[in-house]
Design a protein around this motif. Structure first.
Motif, PDB file in Angstrom:
ATOM      1  N   ARG A 528     -12.343   2.439  10.759  1.00 58.08           N
ATOM      2  CA  ARG A 528     -11.283   2.392   9.755  1.00 58.08           C
ATOM      3  C   ARG A 528     -11.851   2.826   8.406  1.00 58.08           C
ATOM      4  NH1 ARG A 528      -8.605  -3.300   8.263  1.00 58.08           N
ATOM      5  NH2 ARG A 528     -10.575  -3.468   7.131  1.00 58.08           N
ATOM      6  N   ASP A 529     -11.139   3.724   7.740  1.00 55.83           N
ATOM      7  CA  ASP A 529     -11.585   4.208   6.434  1.00 55.83           C
ATOM      8  C   ASP A 529     -11.295   3.164   5.362  1.00 55.83           C
ATOM      9  OD1 ASP A 529     -12.423   7.051   6.975  1.00 55.83           O
ATOM     10  OD2 ASP A 529     -10.371   7.121   7.752  1.00 55.83           O
ATOM     11  N   SER A 530     -12.193   3.089   4.386  1.00 56.77           N
ATOM     12  CA  SER A 530     -11.997   2.143   3.296  1.00 56.77           C
ATOM     13  C   SER A 530     -10.915   2.649   2.342  1.00 56.77           C
ATOM     14  CB  SER A 530     -13.310   1.936   2.528  1.00 56.77           C
ATOM     15  OG  SER A 530     -13.610   3.070   1.741  1.00 56.77           O
ATOM     16  N   TRP A 531     -10.463   1.789   1.466  1.00 62.62           N
ATOM     17  CA  TRP A 531      -9.460   2.179   0.475  1.00 62.62           C
ATOM     18  C   TRP A 531      -9.975   3.275  -0.450  1.00 62.62           C
ATOM     19  CZ3 TRP A 531      -7.120  -3.013  -1.781  1.00 62.62           C
ATOM     20  CH2 TRP A 531      -6.442  -3.681  -0.755  1.00 62.62           C
ATOM     21  N   LEU A 532     -11.305   3.364  -0.606  1.00 61.21           N
ATOM     22  CA  LEU A 532     -11.899   4.310  -1.549  1.00 61.21           C
ATOM     23  C   LEU A 532     -12.801   5.312  -0.833  1.00 61.21           C
ATOM     24  CD1 LEU A 532     -12.834   1.712  -4.317  1.00 61.21           C
ATOM     25  CD2 LEU A 532     -10.799   3.138  -4.213  1.00 61.21           C
ATOM     26  N   ALA A 533     -12.407   5.726   0.360  1.00 61.75           N
ATOM     27  CA  ALA A 533     -13.202   6.657   1.165  1.00 61.75           C
ATOM     28  C   ALA A 533     -13.331   8.004   0.455  1.00 61.75           C
ATOM     29  CB  ALA A 533     -12.544   6.846   2.533  1.00 61.75           C
ATOM     30  N   ASP A 534     -14.414   8.760   0.798  1.00 63.97           N
ATOM     31  CA  ASP A 534     -14.613  10.074   0.192  1.00 63.97           C
ATOM     32  C   ASP A 534     -13.455  11.017   0.485  1.00 63.97           C
ATOM     33  OD1 ASP A 534     -16.985   9.227  -0.850  1.00 63.97           O
ATOM     34  OD2 ASP A 534     -18.237  10.146   0.689  1.00 63.97           O
ATOM     35  N   ASN A 535     -12.929  10.949   1.711  1.00 63.84           N
ATOM     36  CA  ASN A 535     -11.727  11.707   2.045  1.00 63.84           C
ATOM     37  C   ASN A 535     -10.526  10.916   1.540  1.00 63.84           C
ATOM     38  OD1 ASN A 535      -9.547  13.043   3.134  1.00 63.84           O
ATOM     39  ND2 ASN A 535     -10.283  12.986   5.264  1.00 63.84           N
ATOM     40  N   ILE A 536     -10.054  11.262   0.355  1.00 67.41           N
ATOM     41  CA  ILE A 536      -9.014  10.416  -0.247  1.00 67.41           C
ATOM     42  C   ILE A 536      -7.664  10.602   0.429  1.00 67.41           C
ATOM     43  CG2 ILE A 536     -10.256  10.528  -2.434  1.00 67.41           C
ATOM     44  CD1 ILE A 536      -7.935  12.126  -3.576  1.00 67.41           C
ATOM     45  N   ASN A 537      -7.561  11.585   1.341  1.00 71.26           N
ATOM     46  CA  ASN A 537      -6.335  11.697   2.140  1.00 71.26           C
ATOM     47  C   ASN A 537      -6.287  10.632   3.230  1.00 71.26           C
ATOM     48  OD1 ASN A 537      -5.495  13.873   0.628  1.00 71.26           O
ATOM     49  ND2 ASN A 537      -6.363  15.392   2.036  1.00 71.26           N
ATOM     50  N   ARG A 538      -7.440  10.067   3.569  1.00 73.16           N
ATOM     51  CA  ARG A 538      -7.492   8.946   4.506  1.00 73.16           C
ATOM     52  C   ARG A 538      -7.695   7.608   3.777  1.00 73.16           C
ATOM     53  NH1 ARG A 538      -7.546   9.282   9.763  1.00 73.16           N
ATOM     54  NH2 ARG A 538      -7.751  11.279  10.818  1.00 73.16           N
ATOM     55  N   ALA A 539      -8.096   7.699   2.521  1.00 76.95           N
ATOM     56  CA  ALA A 539      -8.282   6.478   1.721  1.00 76.95           C
ATOM     57  C   ALA A 539      -6.920   5.908   1.319  1.00 76.95           C
ATOM     58  CB  ALA A 539      -9.113   6.806   0.492  1.00 76.95           C
ATOM     59  N   HIS A 540      -6.964   4.816   0.603  1.00 77.70           N
ATOM     60  CA  HIS A 540      -5.716   4.195   0.127  1.00 77.70           C
ATOM     61  C   HIS A 540      -5.887   3.775  -1.326  1.00 77.70           C
ATOM     62  CE1 HIS A 540      -2.793   4.079   3.361  1.00 77.70           C
ATOM     63  NE2 HIS A 540      -3.775   3.826   4.221  1.00 77.70           N
ATOM     64  N   PHE A 541      -5.947   4.796  -2.199  1.00 76.69           N
ATOM     65  CA  PHE A 541      -5.972   4.499  -3.626  1.00 76.69           C
ATOM     66  C   PHE A 541      -4.736   3.708  -4.030  1.00 76.69           C
ATOM     67  CE2 PHE A 541      -8.873   8.115  -5.423  1.00 76.69           C
ATOM     68  CZ  PHE A 541      -9.872   7.728  -4.540  1.00 76.69           C
ATOM     69  N   ASP A 542      -3.644   3.945  -3.306  1.00 68.62           N
ATOM     70  CA  ASP A 542      -2.402   3.237  -3.658  1.00 68.62           C
ATOM     71  C   ASP A 542      -2.560   1.728  -3.494  1.00 68.62           C
ATOM     72  OD1 ASP A 542      -2.649   3.701  -0.917  1.00 68.62           O
ATOM     73  OD2 ASP A 542      -0.489   3.614  -0.569  1.00 68.62           O
ATOM     74  N   TYR A 543      -3.248   1.292  -2.434  1.00 71.04           N
ATOM     75  CA  TYR A 543      -3.485  -0.149  -2.260  1.00 71.04           C
ATOM     76  C   TYR A 543      -4.327  -0.701  -3.420  1.00 71.04           C
ATOM     77  CZ  TYR A 543      -1.967   0.419   2.622  1.00 71.04           C
ATOM     78  OH  TYR A 543      -1.257   0.677   3.764  1.00 71.04           O
ATOM     79  N   PHE A 544      -5.336   0.087  -3.818  1.00 73.47           N
ATOM     80  CA  PHE A 544      -6.198  -0.340  -4.929  1.00 73.47           C
ATOM     81  C   PHE A 544      -5.389  -0.437  -6.221  1.00 73.47           C
ATOM     82  CE2 PHE A 544      -9.518   0.520  -8.205  1.00 73.47           C
ATOM     83  CZ  PHE A 544     -10.323  -0.582  -7.940  1.00 73.47           C
ATOM     84  N   TYR A 545      -4.489   0.516  -6.426  1.00 73.89           N
ATOM     85  CA  TYR A 545      -3.647   0.478  -7.624  1.00 73.89           C
ATOM     86  C   TYR A 545      -2.710  -0.730  -7.605  1.00 73.89           C
ATOM     87  CZ  TYR A 545      -5.153   5.305  -8.568  1.00 73.89           C
ATOM     88  OH  TYR A 545      -5.901   6.423  -8.836  1.00 73.89           O
ATOM     89  N   TRP A 546      -2.188  -1.068  -6.432  1.00 71.91           N
ATOM     90  CA  TRP A 546      -1.334  -2.264  -6.349  1.00 71.91           C
ATOM     91  C   TRP A 546      -2.138  -3.520  -6.670  1.00 71.91           C
ATOM     92  CZ3 TRP A 546       3.488  -1.887  -6.961  1.00 71.91           C
ATOM     93  CH2 TRP A 546       4.267  -0.895  -6.364  1.00 71.91           C
ATOM     94  N   LEU A 547      -3.389  -3.549  -6.215  1.00 65.76           N
ATOM     95  CA  LEU A 547      -4.260  -4.681  -6.541  1.00 65.76           C
ATOM     96  C   LEU A 547      -4.465  -4.783  -8.052  1.00 65.76           C
ATOM     97  CD1 LEU A 547      -6.241  -6.961  -5.755  1.00 65.76           C
ATOM     98  CD2 LEU A 547      -8.013  -5.197  -5.474  1.00 65.76           C
ATOM     99  N   LEU A 548      -4.692  -3.634  -8.691  1.00 65.70           N
ATOM    100  CA  LEU A 548      -4.874  -3.628 -10.139  1.00 65.70           C
ATOM    101  C   LEU A 548      -3.593  -4.032 -10.868  1.00 65.70           C
ATOM    102  CD1 LEU A 548      -7.000  -0.379 -10.650  1.00 65.70           C
ATOM    103  CD2 LEU A 548      -7.773  -2.742 -10.824  1.00 65.70           C
ATOM    104  N   ALA A 549      -2.444  -3.615 -10.326  1.00 64.77           N
ATOM    105  CA  ALA A 549      -1.169  -4.007 -10.936  1.00 64.77           C
ATOM    106  C   ALA A 549      -0.988  -5.523 -10.874  1.00 64.77           C
ATOM    107  CB  ALA A 549      -0.011  -3.304 -10.230  1.00 64.77           C
ATOM    108  N   ALA A 550      -1.378  -6.112  -9.743  1.00 66.64           N
ATOM    109  CA  ALA A 550      -1.279  -7.567  -9.612  1.00 66.64           C
ATOM    110  C   ALA A 550      -2.217  -8.266 -10.597  1.00 66.64           C
ATOM    111  CB  ALA A 550      -1.609  -7.984  -8.180  1.00 66.64           C
ATOM    112  N   LEU A 551      -3.453  -7.762 -10.705  1.00 65.88           N
ATOM    113  CA  LEU A 551      -4.396  -8.334 -11.668  1.00 65.88           C
ATOM    114  C   LEU A 551      -3.877  -8.190 -13.098  1.00 65.88           C
ATOM    115  CD1 LEU A 551      -7.840  -7.122 -10.252  1.00 65.88           C
ATOM    116  CD2 LEU A 551      -6.944  -9.453 -10.266  1.00 65.88           C
TER     117      LEU A 551
END
Length: 574
Positions: A528-551
């Motif tokens: 499973r690719d991480s949220w911040l994988a080098d291939n950002i088409n498989r990564a999930h920057f969107d999940y990371f952004y939602w985490l930042l929005a919650a913070l």
């Protein structure tokens, strides 16, 4: 050429008329200073010009740093983001050291000159490092086996040494230059006092123009021509800036320093005495206040444990110095500032994304302006500054309306202004998450999931709203923090006040780097690719952004709670 000695100046035959003397300031020769021949705009234009050059140089390096780390240095996206955040955090924490040195030892003028020299040296080293890599890379491409090139370990160490020397220079330059510019205006003169307010507006306006030019011109040169040239041009600009600053020396005013104890010593003594007297009963404190003939004001009701500094150790004054109520209130002011500082860290974390993940996100999108011209991904950060330049005049127009509604001199209080920007940063992260979700969907629909270097058929201008919202948020929060920390610190610590506001963003970068490490370890699993994988088409920057929005939402709630109980150091802002 040193800053004049504290509390001394010479009287000679050329002493100006008394009605033209600026009290509390001297010239570079330690003589009484002539109002008509020094300070004001004639001095500040030199200083503003230097700030434009410094911001041009700093943003020319910082804005596209992640591209250099993931490109020529071959680092992964997560590692590069961690390194950028660590360096950015350091560069925004070091102003605390620079301000301390300036306020306690060297003075602002000497600190600026020394920092400018370090700037030039660091930029020269960075340019040399990039040129060395370019030569090695060229040799490697012509090699028979055409094996992948990677810079030698020494070159990597040399690059990061240069980078952190650059951060050290910025730490001495940033907090002192603006405070030195403000020193050129006499607060006792009504006209100069009004000019001082305009100075801060022109300061922020001008430095953002420097940022815009750097983001469009230098980023294009770095991406399309040469990294060595992209690092070398700022070096030349800083050489010119130092010359400009020195040319203005004869027009500068230097503040006469107080003969009182160092403010750091005074404030430190309060905490030390309070700690020594922690066993003493509070009942003895009113007696000491009565003995000093002082009635405590409203602020004294907070942090009452510091009131124990009024008492001498063991109840005997000869055994230790007793702090005055004024010194205790200075210490309480620092603690009140620290609570606001903590509450703003969430904004600092969100702010750091514009120079890291946003840039990687934009690099995969359609950046065509014309058939033959593509906008560098890092240049989109220029729209933060463009939004600032456009919105500041609009904000100034809104102030009289807000003043009429609220009855407050500033329209809204400094803390209300800061809180507005914190809320806008939350909205920016929500928009960033939605845009990234759409980008991932388009990449999947076009079969580009396993083609990270392919261009996703989605215009990069979809990122524009989040950049523009960041710019508007900066007008509220960044300018508000700058004004707030400069105003609320003791008079002798104005450089420290400006450094404190910068340290919000420095610590935010460090926390962002830590968060990236945690997220990378938590989401990187076999198969499973991480949220911040080098291939950002498989990564999930969107999940990371939602985490930042919650913070950010939690940080905003905490900020509102803390700000409601804050007691301003000056009643005019209540």
């Amino acid at each position: 050429m040193g800053m004049p000695a504290a509390g001394t100046y010479h009287l000679d035959a050329e002493t100006p008329l008394l009605d033209d003397v600026v009290h509390g300031s001297v010239d570079f020769k330690c003589c009484p200073v002539n109002r008509s021949m020094s300070g004001g705009w004639k001095s500040s234009f030199f200083i503003i010009g230097v700030e434009v050059a410094e911001r041009f140089a700093y943003c020319g390096i910082s804005s596209n740093l992640i591209s250099y780390l993931t490109g020529p240095l071959g680092q992964s996206t997560a590692t590069a983001a961690e390194n950028v955040n660590a360096w950015s955090g350091t560069s925004m924490i070091l102003p605390l050291l620079g301000a301390f040195v300036a306020d306690s030892f060297l003075g602002r003028y000497q600190t600026i000159v020394i920092a400018s020299g370090l700037y030039i040296l660091a930029l020269g080293f960075l340019s040399l490092s990039a040129v060395l890599y370019s030569i090695k890379s060229s040799d490697c491409h012509f090699a028979a086996n055409n094996m992948e090139c990677s810079p030698p370990q020494f070159q990597i160490i040399f690059f990061f040494f240069s980078l952190y020397l650059f951060a050290l220079a910025q730490g001495g330059h940033k907090p002192c230059l603006q405070a030195f510019g403000a020193d050129q205006f006499d607060e006792q003169d009504p006209k100069e006092c009004n000019d001082k307010s305009s100075f801060f507006n022109w300061w922020f306006f001008s430095l953002n123009l420097g940022i815009v030019v750097a983001l469009f011109v230098l980023n294009y040169i770095q991406d399309n021509l040469s990294w060595g040239l992209g690092f070398g041009i700022p070096c030349i600009i800083m050489c010119l800036a130092l010359i400009i600053f020195l040319l203005g020396t004869m027009t500068y005013r230097f503040r006469i320093q107080s003969d009182e104890r160092n403010p750091f010593v005074r404030i430190g003594q309060v905490f030390l005495n309070a700690a020594r007297n922690w066993r003493n009963t509070p009942g003895a404190i009113p007696k000491e206040e009565e003995a000093q003939g002082i009635l405590p004001y409203q602020g004294s009701q907070q942090f009452k444990f510091l009131d124990k500094a009024l008492l001498a150790p063991d109840g005997l004054k000869e055994n230790g110095k007793v702090c005055s109520i004024i010194e205790i209130e200075e210490a309480k002011t620092v603690l009140r500032l620290f609570s606001i500082w903590i509450a703003c860290l969430g904004y600092g974390i969100v702010y750091s994304q514009s120079s890291t993940l946003f840039t990687k996100q934009g690099a995969t999108m359609d950046r065509s302006v014309t058939a033959s011209l593509k906008i560098p991904a890092a240049s989109l950060q220029a729209f933060i500054s463009i939004a600032i330049v456009v919105f500041i005049p609009i904000y100034d127009r809104l102030v009289p309306i807000a003043r009429a509604i609220t009855g407050k001199p500033l329209g809204i209080t400094m803390l209300q202004r800061i809180g507005t920007g914190v809320f806008l940063s939350f909205l920016a992260m929500v928009i960033a998450a939605l845009v990234e979700r759409k980008r991932l969907k388009i990449a999947a629909e076009n079969g580009l999931v396993d083609m990270p270097k392919a261009t996703v058929p989605m215009s990069v201008w979809f990122l524009l709203p989040q950049y523009l919202l960041f710019g508007v948020a900066d007008v509220f929060t960044m300018v508000g923090l700058q004004e707030f920390f400069y105003d609320q610190v003791p008079n002798e610590l104005k450089s420290i006040g400006l450094a404190l506001y910068l340290s919000v963003f420095g610590t935010g970068h460090f926390l962002s780097s830590f968060l990236i490490i945690v997220v990378e370890k938590a989401t990187n699993r076999p198969g499973r690719d991480s949220w911040l994988a080098d291939n950002i088409n498989r990564a999930h920057f969107d999940y990371f952004y939602w985490l930042l929005a919650a913070l950010s939402a939690v940080a905003f709630a905490a900020y509102v709670y803390i700000a409601k109980s804050y007691i301003y150091n000056r009643r005019s802002f209540l």
